[in-house]
Design an enzyme around this catalytic site. Structure first.
Site, PDB file in Angstrom:
ATOM      1  N   TYR A  28      -1.780  -0.381  11.086  1.00 40.60           N
ATOM      2  CA  TYR A  28      -1.883  -0.972   9.653  1.00 40.60           C
ATOM      3  C   TYR A  28      -0.630  -0.876   8.594  1.00 40.60           C
ATOM      4  CZ  TYR A  28      -3.004  -1.577   4.654  1.00 40.60           C
ATOM      5  OH  TYR A  28      -3.326  -1.995   3.711  1.00 40.60           O
TER       6      TYR A  28
ATOM      7  N   LYS B 172       2.367  -3.243   7.162  1.00 43.20           N
ATOM      8  CA  LYS B 172       2.667  -3.538   5.976  1.00 43.20           C
ATOM      9  C   LYS B 172       3.948  -2.925   5.321  1.00 43.20           C
ATOM     10  CE  LYS B 172       0.214  -4.792   2.735  1.00 43.20           C
ATOM     11  NZ  LYS B 172      -0.159  -5.895   2.573  1.00 43.20           N
TER      12      LYS B 172
ATOM     13  N   THR C 159       0.845  -1.017   0.025  1.00 42.47           N
ATOM     14  CA  THR C 159       0.100   0.171   0.159  1.00 42.47           C
ATOM     15  C   THR C 159       0.964   1.366  -0.156  1.00 42.47           C
ATOM     16  OG1 THR C 159      -1.494   1.303   1.485  1.00 42.47           O
ATOM     17  CG2 THR C 159       0.003  -0.473   2.706  1.00 42.47           C
ATOM     18  N   ASP C 160       0.441   2.433  -0.595  1.00 40.17           N
ATOM     19  CA  ASP C 160       1.228   3.726  -0.588  1.00 40.17           C
ATOM     20  C   ASP C 160       1.006   4.114   1.168  1.00 40.17           C
ATOM     21  OD1 ASP C 160      -1.815   4.489  -0.045  1.00 40.17           O
ATOM     22  OD2 ASP C 160      -1.471   6.102  -1.492  1.00 40.17           O
ATOM     23  N   GLU C 161       0.291   3.697   2.048  1.00 41.84           N
ATOM     24  CA  GLU C 161       0.297   4.294   3.333  1.00 41.84           C
ATOM     25  C   GLU C 161       1.549   4.061   4.044  1.00 41.84           C
ATOM     26  OE1 GLU C 161      -3.626   3.414   5.387  1.00 41.84           O
ATOM     27  OE2 GLU C 161      -4.571   3.194   3.406  1.00 41.84           O
TER      28      GLU C 161
HETATM   29  P1  NAD Z   1      -9.761  -7.503   2.192  1.00 44.59           P
HETATM   30  O1  NAD Z   1      -9.501  -7.076   3.620  1.00 44.59           O
HETATM   31  O2  NAD Z   1     -10.844  -7.360   1.342  1.00 44.59           O
HETATM   32  O3  NAD Z   1      -9.325  -9.054   1.844  1.00 44.59           O
HETATM   33  C1  NAD Z   1      -8.403  -9.484   2.579  1.00 44.59           C
HETATM   34  C2  NAD Z   1      -8.266 -11.117   2.421  1.00 44.59           C
HETATM   35  O4  NAD Z   1      -7.355 -11.745   3.066  1.00 44.59           O
HETATM   36  C3  NAD Z   1      -9.622 -11.737   2.802  1.00 44.59           C
HETATM   37  O5  NAD Z   1     -10.215 -12.548   1.975  1.00 44.59           O
HETATM   38  C4  NAD Z   1      -9.097 -12.373   4.152  1.00 44.59           C
HETATM   39  O6  NAD Z   1     -10.122 -13.519   4.521  1.00 44.59           O
HETATM   40  C5  NAD Z   1      -7.781 -12.896   3.783  1.00 44.59           C
HETATM   41  N1  NAD Z   1      -6.916 -12.999   4.997  1.00 44.59           N
HETATM   42  C6  NAD Z   1      -6.708 -12.299   6.073  1.00 44.59           C
HETATM   43  N2  NAD Z   1      -6.108 -12.875   7.069  1.00 44.59           N
HETATM   44  C7  NAD Z   1      -5.595 -14.122   6.357  1.00 44.59           C
HETATM   45  C8  NAD Z   1      -4.681 -15.109   6.638  1.00 44.59           C
HETATM   46  N3  NAD Z   1      -4.140 -15.136   8.080  1.00 44.59           N
HETATM   47  N4  NAD Z   1      -4.458 -16.250   6.042  1.00 44.59           N
HETATM   48  C9  NAD Z   1      -5.309 -16.292   4.550  1.00 44.59           C
HETATM   49  N5  NAD Z   1      -6.030 -15.213   4.263  1.00 44.59           N
HETATM   50  C10 NAD Z   1      -6.094 -14.145   5.122  1.00 44.59           C
HETATM   51  O7  NAD Z   1      -8.563  -6.421   1.582  1.00 44.59           O
HETATM   52  P2  NAD Z   1      -8.263  -5.843   0.192  1.00 44.59           P
HETATM   53  O8  NAD Z   1      -8.715  -4.488   0.465  1.00 44.59           O
HETATM   54  O9  NAD Z   1      -8.647  -6.851  -0.679  1.00 44.59           O
HETATM   55  O10 NAD Z   1      -6.646  -5.714   0.323  1.00 44.59           O
HETATM   56  C11 NAD Z   1      -5.965  -6.936  -0.432  1.00 44.59           C
HETATM   57  C12 NAD Z   1      -4.158  -6.469  -0.287  1.00 44.59           C
HETATM   58  O11 NAD Z   1      -3.950  -5.209  -0.616  1.00 44.59           O
HETATM   59  C13 NAD Z   1      -3.769  -6.199   1.018  1.00 44.59           C
HETATM   60  O12 NAD Z   1      -2.528  -6.640   1.254  1.00 44.59           O
HETATM   61  C14 NAD Z   1      -3.605  -4.845   1.447  1.00 44.59           C
HETATM   62  O13 NAD Z   1      -2.906  -4.407   2.185  1.00 44.59           O
HETATM   63  C15 NAD Z   1      -3.633  -4.124  -0.161  1.00 44.59           C
HETATM   64  N6  NAD Z   1      -3.976  -3.109  -0.600  1.00 44.59           N
HETATM   65  C16 NAD Z   1      -5.289  -2.677  -0.356  1.00 44.59           C
HETATM   66  C17 NAD Z   1      -5.489  -1.241  -0.593  1.00 44.59           C
HETATM   67  C18 NAD Z   1      -7.075  -1.002  -0.415  1.00 44.59           C
HETATM   68  O14 NAD Z   1      -7.394   0.292  -0.881  1.00 44.59           O
HETATM   69  N7  NAD Z   1      -7.903  -1.774  -0.031  1.00 44.59           N
HETATM   70  C19 NAD Z   1      -4.871  -0.446  -1.307  1.00 44.59           C
HETATM   71  C20 NAD Z   1      -3.340  -1.013  -1.358  1.00 44.59           C
HETATM   72  C21 NAD Z   1      -3.215  -2.093  -1.124  1.00 44.59           C
HETATM   73  P1  TYD Z   2     -10.830   4.112   4.474  1.00 41.27           P
HETATM   74  O1  TYD Z   2     -11.981   3.885   3.315  1.00 41.27           O
HETATM   75  O2  TYD Z   2     -10.966   3.358   5.779  1.00 41.27           O
HETATM   76  O3  TYD Z   2      -9.344   3.853   3.844  1.00 41.27           O
HETATM   77  P2  TYD Z   2      -7.957   4.497   4.505  1.00 41.27           P
HETATM   78  O4  TYD Z   2      -7.917   4.833   5.890  1.00 41.27           O
HETATM   79  O5  TYD Z   2      -7.109   3.126   4.271  1.00 41.27           O
HETATM   80  O6  TYD Z   2      -7.451   5.569   3.684  1.00 41.27           O
HETATM   81  O7  TYD Z   2     -10.955   5.614   4.579  1.00 41.27           O
HETATM   82  C1  TYD Z   2     -10.852   6.643   3.451  1.00 41.27           C
HETATM   83  C2  TYD Z   2     -10.909   8.167   4.168  1.00 41.27           C
HETATM   84  O8  TYD Z   2     -12.238   8.267   4.733  1.00 41.27           O
HETATM   85  C3  TYD Z   2     -10.066   8.258   5.422  1.00 41.27           C
HETATM   86  O9  TYD Z   2      -9.495   9.487   5.367  1.00 41.27           O
HETATM   87  C4  TYD Z   2     -10.881   8.221   6.516  1.00 41.27           C
HETATM   88  C5  TYD Z   2     -12.293   8.417   6.018  1.00 41.27           C
HETATM   89  N1  TYD Z   2     -13.658   7.727   6.775  1.00 41.27           N
HETATM   90  C6  TYD Z   2     -14.409   8.564   7.128  1.00 41.27           C
HETATM   91  O10 TYD Z   2     -14.330   9.836   7.390  1.00 41.27           O
HETATM   92  N2  TYD Z   2     -15.478   7.861   7.810  1.00 41.27           N
HETATM   93  C7  TYD Z   2     -15.663   6.578   7.884  1.00 41.27           C
HETATM   94  O11 TYD Z   2     -16.933   6.039   8.508  1.00 41.27           O
HETATM   95  C8  TYD Z   2     -14.645   5.747   7.300  1.00 41.27           C
HETATM   96  C9  TYD Z   2     -14.659   4.372   6.957  1.00 41.27           C
HETATM   97  C10 TYD Z   2     -13.416   6.394   6.771  1.00 41.27           C
END
Ligand code: NAD
Ligand code: TYD
Length: 348
Positions: free
Chosen positions: A156, A160, A131-133
């Site tokens: 988080y 990562k 992630t970019d975070e």
């Molecule tokens: P998500 O929470 O929707 O899905 C995570 C998946 O991992 C789920 O299916 C869960 O069951 C599985 N999981 C969790 N713990 C596990 C374990 N111990 N063993 C096996 N499986 C397990 O997450 P997402 O949003 O799809 O993110 C996927 C990846 O992309 C992550 O690594 C996250 O850090 C990265 N990412 C997410 C975003 C975003 O905006 N959602 C952005 C950049 C990177």
């Molecule tokens: P989120 O979707 O949780 O992603 P991330 O924290 O990984 O960026 O949140 C996106 C943005 O929205 C973040 O600045 C937090 C804000 N946010 C709210 O203001 N209210 C909410 O209920 C949630 C879930 C997020």
């Protein structure tokens, strides 16, 4: 046939990646390993369930014996590692779980890959999805590039960042062929309604309040999930081993402005008066340590590998809102917990 292990394939991004690989690469055998935590939902993959090049395995990436067994049963050529705990708010209340899954789980996979591949690294790749975070928080200007120093600020992002460091350490120390990509915030279908966009779409539909953290002035850089999956495909096949790629669509939005777009789109679809649901906006206590701004510079990915986002944001948001409208059962199953029975019905 190449065996590709995708972890976390039942989650939001993972399910899009699994579908893309199963449909586009009939010569690959896709093994989807997922623990089916609250975020894992096999209903996301109903459409590819019976495909001959697809196998689902329920299991934990922290389980040493299981991971060793997978590497000895199949000649795994590539790992695309997405499994993680992914929600910042949950990391604030349960940081240890994030370390366990995101750090230890990644290390367990790295160790199995290293031991299994040590005699023949040819054609192998451990591709870690990050992630970019990890780069921390920006002020009003500038972008994260691949050379920005890590400065994670939430449990988080710290977990990562730690996993990214281990991936690089395995490349440096053991020569493990690795690639890392760091992507901005994703949105699209099948996202668990705890993250901002699906939560707010659902709440607007149900006339529930919209909890905006702080003043709603934080900025996020949004990318359509299918574009992230396309980027993962391109990087997996054409990326340079040992490199990092930033993924993003140069698409920054202040939370409050994005929320108004969501309100406008949902109200229009529901036939409500424009802006009618703005009354649902409720400013609440800010998230602890809330990162102010993320913005990704993805020029390297565009210049070196030719990837660009395929959608304008407004189009992506319309598609996403439409999907949540057409899939109210999915949302209801997820919010009621009903979806967790799917595995038992289908696989036990
Ligand atoms: P998500 O929470 O929707 O899905 C995570 C998946 O991992 C789920 O299916 C869960 O069951 C599985 N999981 C969790 N713990 C596990 C374990 N111990 N063993 C096996 N499986 C397990 O997450 P997402 O949003 O799809 O993110 C996927 C990846 O992309 C992550 O690594 C996250 O850090 C990265 N990412 C997410 C975003 C975003 O905006 N959602 C952005 C950049 C990177
Ligand atoms: P989120 O979707 O949780 O992603 P991330 O924290 O990984 O960026 O949140 C996106 C943005 O929205 C973040 O600045 C937090 C804000 N946010 C709210 O203001 N209210 C909410 O209920 C949630 C879930 C997020």
């Amino acid at each position: 046939m190449k065996h590709i292990l995708i972890t976390g394939g039942a989650g939001f991004i993972g399910s899009h990646v699994v579908r893309l690989f199963v449909n586009n690469y009939p010569d690959y055998h896709i093994l989807n390993l997922d623990a089916l935590t609250y975020a894992g939902n096999l209903e996301n993959l109903k459409d590819i369930e019976g495909q001959p090049n697809y196998t689902f395995i329920k299991g934990d990436i922290c389980d040493e014996d299981l991971i060793k067994e997978l590497f000895s049963t199949y000649t795994i050529n590539g790992v695309i590692h997405l499994a993680a705990e992914s929600h910042v708010d949950r990391s604030i209340t349960d940081p240890l779980l994030f370390v366990k899954t995101n750090v230890y789980g990644t290390l367990n996979l790295l160790e199995a890959a290293k031991n299994s591949w040590k005699d023949n690294l040819e054609g192998k790749l451990f591709y870690h999805i990050s992630t970019d975070e990890v780069y921390g928080s920006l002020g009003d200007d500038g972008f994260f590039t691949e050379s920005t120093s890590y400065n994670p600020k939430s449990p988080y992002s710290a977990s990562k960042a730690s996993s990214d460091h281990f991936v690089r350490a395995y490349h440096n120390t053991y020569g493990l062929p690795v690639i890392i990509s760091n992507c901005s915030n994703n949105y699209g279908s099948h996202q668990f309604p705890e993250k901002l966009i699906p939560l707010f779409i659902n709440n607007i539909c149900n006339n529930k309040s919209l909890p905006v953290y702080g003043k709603g002035e934080n900025v996020r850089d949004w990318l359509f999930v299918n574009d992230h999956a396309r980027a993962i495909d391109v990087i997996f096949h054409k990326g340079t081993v040992g490199d990092t790629y930033n993924i993003g669509g140069f698409n920054e939005w202040k939370n409050i402005d994005l929320i108004k777009v969501l309100i406008k789109t949902v109200d229009k679809l529901l036939g409500r008066k424009e802006g009618a649901s703005e009354k649902l906006i409720t400013y609440v206590t800010d998230r602890a340590g809330h990162d102010y701004r993320y913005a990704i510079d993805s020029s390297k990915l565009k210049n070196e590998l030719g990837w660009e986002p395929s959608l304008q944001f407004e189009e992506g948001i319309e598609k996403t809102v439409q999907w949540y409208f057409e899939n109210k059962d999915w949302v209801n199953n997820v919010t009621s917990g009903e979806y967790q029975k799917y595995y038992q019905q289908m696989y036990e």
